[in-house]
Design a protein around this motif. Structure first.
Motif, mmCIF file in Angstrom:
data_model
loop_
_atom_site.group_PDB
_atom_site.id
_atom_site.type_symbol
_atom_site.label_atom_id
_atom_site.label_comp_id
_atom_site.label_asym_id
_atom_site.label_seq_id
_atom_site.Cartn_x
_atom_site.Cartn_y
_atom_site.Cartn_z
ATOM 1 N N CYS A 78 -14.520 -34.761 93.434
ATOM 2 C CA CYS A 78 -13.198 -34.859 92.819
ATOM 3 C C CYS A 78 -12.916 -33.584 92.017
ATOM 4 C CB CYS A 78 -13.142 -36.054 91.865
ATOM 5 S SG CYS A 78 -13.306 -37.655 92.681
ATOM 6 N N CYS A 79 -11.688 -33.448 91.595
ATOM 7 C CA CYS A 79 -11.312 -32.289 90.781
ATOM 8 C C CYS A 79 -11.757 -32.493 89.333
ATOM 9 C CB CYS A 79 -9.806 -32.046 90.873
ATOM 10 S SG CYS A 79 -8.821 -33.280 89.997
ATOM 11 N N GLU A 80 -11.473 -31.492 88.515
ATOM 12 C CA GLU A 80 -11.947 -31.510 87.135
ATOM 13 C C GLU A 80 -11.364 -32.655 86.309
ATOM 14 O OE1 GLU A 80 -10.303 -28.344 84.534
ATOM 15 O OE2 GLU A 80 -9.296 -27.690 86.361
ATOM 16 N N HIS A 81 -10.219 -33.223 86.725
ATOM 17 C CA HIS A 81 -9.631 -34.326 85.960
ATOM 18 C C HIS A 81 -10.512 -35.573 85.980
ATOM 19 C CE1 HIS A 81 -6.105 -31.738 86.800
ATOM 20 N NE2 HIS A 81 -5.875 -32.011 85.531
ATOM 21 N N LEU A 82 -11.360 -35.674 86.999
ATOM 22 C CA LEU A 82 -12.366 -36.752 87.026
ATOM 23 C C LEU A 82 -13.769 -36.176 86.852
ATOM 24 C CD1 LEU A 82 -11.026 -39.217 89.747
ATOM 25 C CD2 LEU A 82 -10.750 -39.302 87.275
ATOM 26 N N ASN A 83 -13.833 -35.030 86.155
ATOM 27 C CA ASN A 83 -15.111 -34.386 85.819
ATOM 28 C C ASN A 83 -15.985 -34.092 87.032
ATOM 29 O OD1 ASN A 83 -14.416 -34.445 83.101
ATOM 30 N ND2 ASN A 83 -15.340 -36.458 82.808
ATOM 31 N N ARG A 84 -15.346 -33.812 88.151
ATOM 32 C CA ARG A 84 -16.047 -33.483 89.401
ATOM 33 C C ARG A 84 -17.010 -34.585 89.836
ATOM 34 N NH1 ARG A 84 -14.767 -28.468 87.350
ATOM 35 N NH2 ARG A 84 -13.722 -27.130 88.851
ATOM 36 N N ALA A 85 -16.622 -35.822 89.534
ATOM 37 C CA ALA A 85 -17.365 -36.973 90.068
ATOM 38 C C ALA A 85 -17.233 -36.960 91.587
ATOM 39 C CB ALA A 85 -16.802 -38.270 89.493
ATOM 40 N N LEU A 86 -17.958 -37.835 92.256
ATOM 41 C CA LEU A 86 -18.024 -37.808 93.721
ATOM 42 C C LEU A 86 -17.713 -39.169 94.322
ATOM 43 C CD1 LEU A 86 -21.150 -36.176 92.845
ATOM 44 C CD2 LEU A 86 -19.955 -35.015 94.690
ATOM 45 N N ALA A 87 -16.906 -39.153 95.357
ATOM 46 C CA ALA A 87 -16.636 -40.366 96.130
ATOM 47 C C ALA A 87 -17.707 -40.486 97.207
ATOM 48 C CB ALA A 87 -15.249 -40.292 96.764
ATOM 49 N N VAL A 88 -18.408 -41.619 97.203
ATOM 50 C CA VAL A 88 -19.455 -41.898 98.190
ATOM 51 C C VAL A 88 -19.366 -43.363 98.598
ATOM 52 C CG1 VAL A 88 -21.066 -40.160 97.277
ATOM 53 C CG2 VAL A 88 -21.200 -42.504 96.439
ATOM 54 N N GLU A 89 -20.024 -43.696 99.679
ATOM 55 C CA GLU A 89 -20.164 -45.099 100.055
ATOM 56 C C GLU A 89 -21.101 -45.776 99.047
ATOM 57 O OE1 GLU A 89 -18.568 -46.792 102.178
ATOM 58 O OE2 GLU A 89 -17.969 -45.494 103.853
ATOM 59 N N ARG A 90 -20.835 -47.038 98.728
ATOM 60 C CA ARG A 90 -21.683 -47.782 97.797
ATOM 61 C C ARG A 90 -23.147 -47.760 98.246
ATOM 62 N NH1 ARG A 90 -20.513 -51.302 93.871
ATOM 63 N NH2 ARG A 90 -18.329 -51.411 94.564
ATOM 64 N N ARG A 91 -23.383 -47.903 99.546
ATOM 65 C CA ARG A 91 -24.769 -47.906 100.034
ATOM 66 C C ARG A 91 -25.464 -46.568 99.747
ATOM 67 N NH1 ARG A 91 -21.623 -47.919 104.700
ATOM 68 N NH2 ARG A 91 -21.730 -45.976 105.904
ATOM 69 N N THR A 92 -24.702 -45.471 99.785
ATOM 70 C CA THR A 92 -25.261 -44.158 99.453
ATOM 71 C C THR A 92 -25.629 -44.106 97.979
ATOM 72 O OG1 THR A 92 -23.927 -43.104 101.178
ATOM 73 C CG2 THR A 92 -24.810 -41.666 99.461
ATOM 74 N N ALA A 93 -24.724 -44.562 97.122
ATOM 75 C CA ALA A 93 -25.001 -44.586 95.676
ATOM 76 C C ALA A 93 -26.232 -45.427 95.381
ATOM 77 C CB ALA A 93 -23.786 -45.127 94.928
ATOM 78 N N GLU A 94 -26.335 -46.580 96.026
ATOM 79 C CA GLU A 94 -27.475 -47.461 95.777
ATOM 80 C C GLU A 94 -28.769 -46.843 96.290
ATOM 81 O OE1 GLU A 94 -26.096 -51.116 97.508
ATOM 82 O OE2 GLU A 94 -24.907 -51.631 95.716
ATOM 83 N N ARG A 95 -28.725 -46.205 97.459
ATOM 84 C CA ARG A 95 -29.922 -45.548 98.009
ATOM 85 C C ARG A 95 -30.410 -44.458 97.070
ATOM 86 N NH1 ARG A 95 -31.090 -41.017 100.586
ATOM 87 N NH2 ARG A 95 -28.956 -40.369 100.971
ATOM 88 N N LEU A 96 -29.472 -43.731 96.479
ATOM 89 C CA LEU A 96 -29.818 -42.620 95.599
ATOM 90 C C LEU A 96 -30.147 -43.067 94.179
ATOM 91 C CD1 LEU A 96 -27.000 -40.144 96.673
ATOM 92 C CD2 LEU A 96 -29.420 -40.020 97.304
ATOM 93 N N GLY A 97 -29.826 -44.315 93.843
ATOM 94 C CA GLY A 97 -29.994 -44.769 92.467
ATOM 95 C C GLY A 97 -29.008 -44.081 91.529
ATOM 96 N N ALA A 98 -27.852 -43.693 92.064
ATOM 97 C CA ALA A 98 -26.839 -42.979 91.273
ATOM 98 C C ALA A 98 -26.016 -43.955 90.444
ATOM 99 C CB ALA A 98 -25.927 -42.179 92.196
ATOM 100 N N GLU A 99 -25.676 -43.550 89.243
ATOM 101 C CA GLU A 99 -24.865 -44.393 88.376
ATOM 102 C C GLU A 99 -23.416 -44.384 88.852
ATOM 103 O OE1 GLU A 99 -23.684 -45.052 83.680
ATOM 104 O OE2 GLU A 99 -25.125 -43.494 84.228
ATOM 105 N N ILE A 100 -22.863 -45.572 89.048
ATOM 106 C CA ILE A 100 -21.474 -45.718 89.478
ATOM 107 C C ILE A 100 -20.575 -45.690 88.242
ATOM 108 C CG2 ILE A 100 -19.820 -47.294 90.563
ATOM 109 C CD1 ILE A 100 -22.181 -48.247 92.357
ATOM 110 N N VAL A 101 -19.469 -44.959 88.340
ATOM 111 C CA VAL A 101 -18.502 -44.876 87.243
ATOM 112 C C VAL A 101 -17.173 -45.473 87.695
ATOM 113 C CG1 VAL A 101 -19.616 -42.918 86.133
ATOM 114 C CG2 VAL A 101 -17.897 -42.501 87.891
ATOM 115 N N CYS A 102 -16.361 -45.853 86.727
ATOM 116 C CA CYS A 102 -15.101 -46.543 87.016
ATOM 117 C C CYS A 102 -13.919 -45.589 87.033
ATOM 118 C CB CYS A 102 -14.844 -47.639 85.981
ATOM 119 S SG CYS A 102 -15.924 -49.046 86.192
ATOM 120 N N ALA A 103 -13.452 -45.290 88.214
ATOM 121 C CA ALA A 103 -12.208 -44.539 88.422
ATOM 122 C C ALA A 103 -11.921 -44.592 89.911
ATOM 123 C CB ALA A 103 -12.323 -43.101 87.951
#
Length: 197
Positions: A78-103
């Motif tokens: 994402c752009c800087e307005h969302l602090n360069r967070a990343l859109a991923v599939e939930r299964r990818t986030a879970e596989r990586l153990g990445a913290e999910i944020v709300c936006a």
């Protein structure tokens, strides 16, 4: 220079295929690819000032189509307005153990690329950070913060997508050990351990 969505798609496919074909010794296999892209830059404008959704959509489609064909996962910065967070599939986030944020990315807060990718994913979420194996940056969006260490720049023949400058990188494990270290698999004979005493 071309900035029609079909031409953006074709150029993005070429760039991504070049990046995946770059296979130097020690490169990590590409299991996760980060893509950053400015639709403003692709359209010939200044990043953040001329969001052009169809161009972001074309870049997202190219990356997602190739990911499905080749069996890797994508993360869209994402752009800087969302602090360069990343859109991923939930299964990818879970596989990586990445913290999910709300936006939820929008063209003016997240960017056209991340918004288009979000709408095409099965179960999208945003995460704050990842460590990708490779990355494609369209329009100097600064994806380096989401690459594994050590990132190695890859010079592509496809150096523009639309009017945006393209940069790319693959990653490799750190080389450690100094002058006595060996980085290729040892050849042994007769059961003697390599580097034996």
């Amino acid at each position: 220079m071309a900035d029609h969505p079909s031409e953006i798609y074709a150029a993005a496919r070429r760039a991504l295929e070049e990046l995946l074909a770059e296979n130097r010794p020690f490169f990590n296999p590409v299991r996760l690819l980060v893509v950053g892209g400015s639709s403003s830059e692709m359209a010939g404008g200044v990043i953040g000032h001329q969001s052009t959704y169809p161009l972001g959509e074309a870049l997202a489609d190219a990356a997602l189509d190739l990911a499905r064909e080749r069996g890797f996962e994508c993360a869209f910065q994402c752009c800087e307005h969302l602090n360069r967070a990343l859109a991923v599939e939930r299964r990818t986030a879970e596989r990586l153990g990445a913290e999910i944020v709300c936006a939820v990315p929008q063209p003016k807060a997240g960017g056209s690329l991340a918004t288009a990718a979000w709408l095409r994913m099965e179960d999208p979420v945003l995460v704050e950070r990842i460590e990708a194996d490779a990355g494609l940056d369209v329009g100097l969006t600064l994806i380096g913060m989401h690459l594994r260490r050590v990132a190695v720049p890859v010079r592509l023949k496809t150096d523009r997508i639309g009017r945006a400058i393209v940069t790319a990188a693959r990653t490799r494990p750190k080389l450690i050990g100094g002058e006595r270290a060996r980085y290729a698999a040892p050849e042994t004979s007769g059961g003697e351990a390599p580097g034996g005493r």
